[in-house]
Design an enzyme around this catalytic site. Structure first.
Site, short mmCIF file in Angstrom:
data_model
loop_
_atom_site.label_atom_id
_atom_site.label_comp_id
_atom_site.label_asym_id
_atom_site.label_seq_id
_atom_site.Cartn_x
_atom_site.Cartn_y
_atom_site.Cartn_z
N ASP A 112 -20.07 11.20 29.81
CA ASP A 112 -20.82 10.17 30.55
C ASP A 112 -20.07 9.86 31.85
O ASP A 112 -18.84 9.74 31.87
CB ASP A 112 -20.95 8.91 29.69
CG ASP A 112 -22.02 7.96 30.22
OD1 ASP A 112 -23.05 7.79 29.56
OD2 ASP A 112 -21.80 7.39 31.32
N HIS A 116 -31.26 10.99 24.70
CA HIS A 116 -29.83 11.26 24.61
C HIS A 116 -29.17 10.35 23.59
O HIS A 116 -29.57 9.20 23.42
CB HIS A 116 -29.13 11.11 25.97
CG HIS A 116 -29.41 9.80 26.65
ND1 HIS A 116 -30.56 9.55 27.33
CD2 HIS A 116 -28.66 8.66 26.72
CE1 HIS A 116 -30.53 8.31 27.82
NE2 HIS A 116 -29.39 7.75 27.45
N HIS A 148 -25.57 8.61 22.71
CA HIS A 148 -24.23 8.30 23.18
C HIS A 148 -23.28 8.49 22.00
O HIS A 148 -23.55 7.96 20.90
CB HIS A 148 -24.12 6.84 23.62
CG HIS A 148 -24.97 6.47 24.80
ND1 HIS A 148 -24.46 6.32 26.08
CD2 HIS A 148 -26.29 6.18 24.90
CE1 HIS A 148 -25.43 5.96 26.91
NE2 HIS A 148 -26.56 5.87 26.22
P1 AMP Z 1 -29.02 4.95 28.79
O1 AMP Z 1 -28.77 3.65 29.51
O2 AMP Z 1 -28.93 4.89 27.30
O3 AMP Z 1 -30.31 5.60 29.26
O4 AMP Z 1 -27.83 5.90 29.20
C1 AMP Z 1 -27.80 6.64 30.36
C2 AMP Z 1 -26.37 7.07 30.53
O5 AMP Z 1 -26.33 8.18 31.39
C3 AMP Z 1 -25.45 6.01 31.14
O6 AMP Z 1 -24.37 5.75 30.24
C4 AMP Z 1 -24.98 6.64 32.44
O7 AMP Z 1 -23.64 6.32 32.74
C5 AMP Z 1 -25.15 8.11 32.16
N1 AMP Z 1 -25.39 8.97 33.30
C6 AMP Z 1 -26.32 8.80 34.27
N2 AMP Z 1 -26.30 9.84 35.13
C7 AMP Z 1 -25.34 10.69 34.66
C8 AMP Z 1 -24.85 11.96 35.11
N3 AMP Z 1 -25.34 12.57 36.19
N4 AMP Z 1 -23.84 12.54 34.38
C9 AMP Z 1 -23.35 11.93 33.30
N5 AMP Z 1 -23.79 10.74 32.82
C10 AMP Z 1 -24.76 10.14 33.50
#
Ligand code: AMP
Length: 108
Positions: free
Chosen positions: A26, A94, A96
């Site tokens: 992340d 996704h 986490h």
């Molecule tokens: P959510 O809020 O559950 O949709 O999680 C989205 C996650 O994606 C967040 O923890 C962000 O930090 C992460 N994120 C967004 N863009 C990227 C990226 N390009 N590479 C890695 N993580 C990302």
């Protein structure tokens, strides 16, 4: 956007890949280990997931990723935010995988 990571069009630190799933770090880690596990085909959210086997495989993959990251024995948390009230901000399904510190409950 996560489809572009699958395609290699935007950079990510990939930690494991199979035909159907990808795990990467992340960008904004909320724990010492914070990995995202995604299906390589586009599914917007848990609500859109029709394929139960894919969901099971994704969970098994997340477990393997946690073991290989060295957080399985002490413990870790798998989070799947769904839609705005669930805290979802990226609309590609996704998980986490969070570990490396003790988690708190209840979540915010
Ligand atoms: P959510 O809020 O559950 O949709 O999680 C989205 C996650 O994606 C967040 O923890 C962000 O930090 C992460 N994120 C967004 N863009 C990227 C990226 N390009 N590479 C890695 N993580 C990302």
């Amino acid at each position: 956007m996560f489809c572009r990571i699958v395609a290699g069009e935007i950079p990510a630190t990939i930690v494991k890949r199979t035909d159907g799933a990808l795990a990467f770090k992340d960008l904004s880690p909320q724990a010492p280990t914070h990995l995202l596990v995604i299906p390589t085909t586009h599914v917007g959210s848990l609500n859109d997931a029709k394929d139960g086997k894919m969901l099971g495989d994704l969970l098994s993959f997340a477990r393997e990723v946690a073991r290989e990251a060295g957080i399985a024995t002490k413990g870790y948390r798998v989070v799947l935010n769904t839609n705005p009230d669930g805290g979802q901000t990226v609309f590609h399904l996704h998980l986490h995988v969070l570990g490396g510190r003790a988690m708190q409950w209840p979540p915010g």
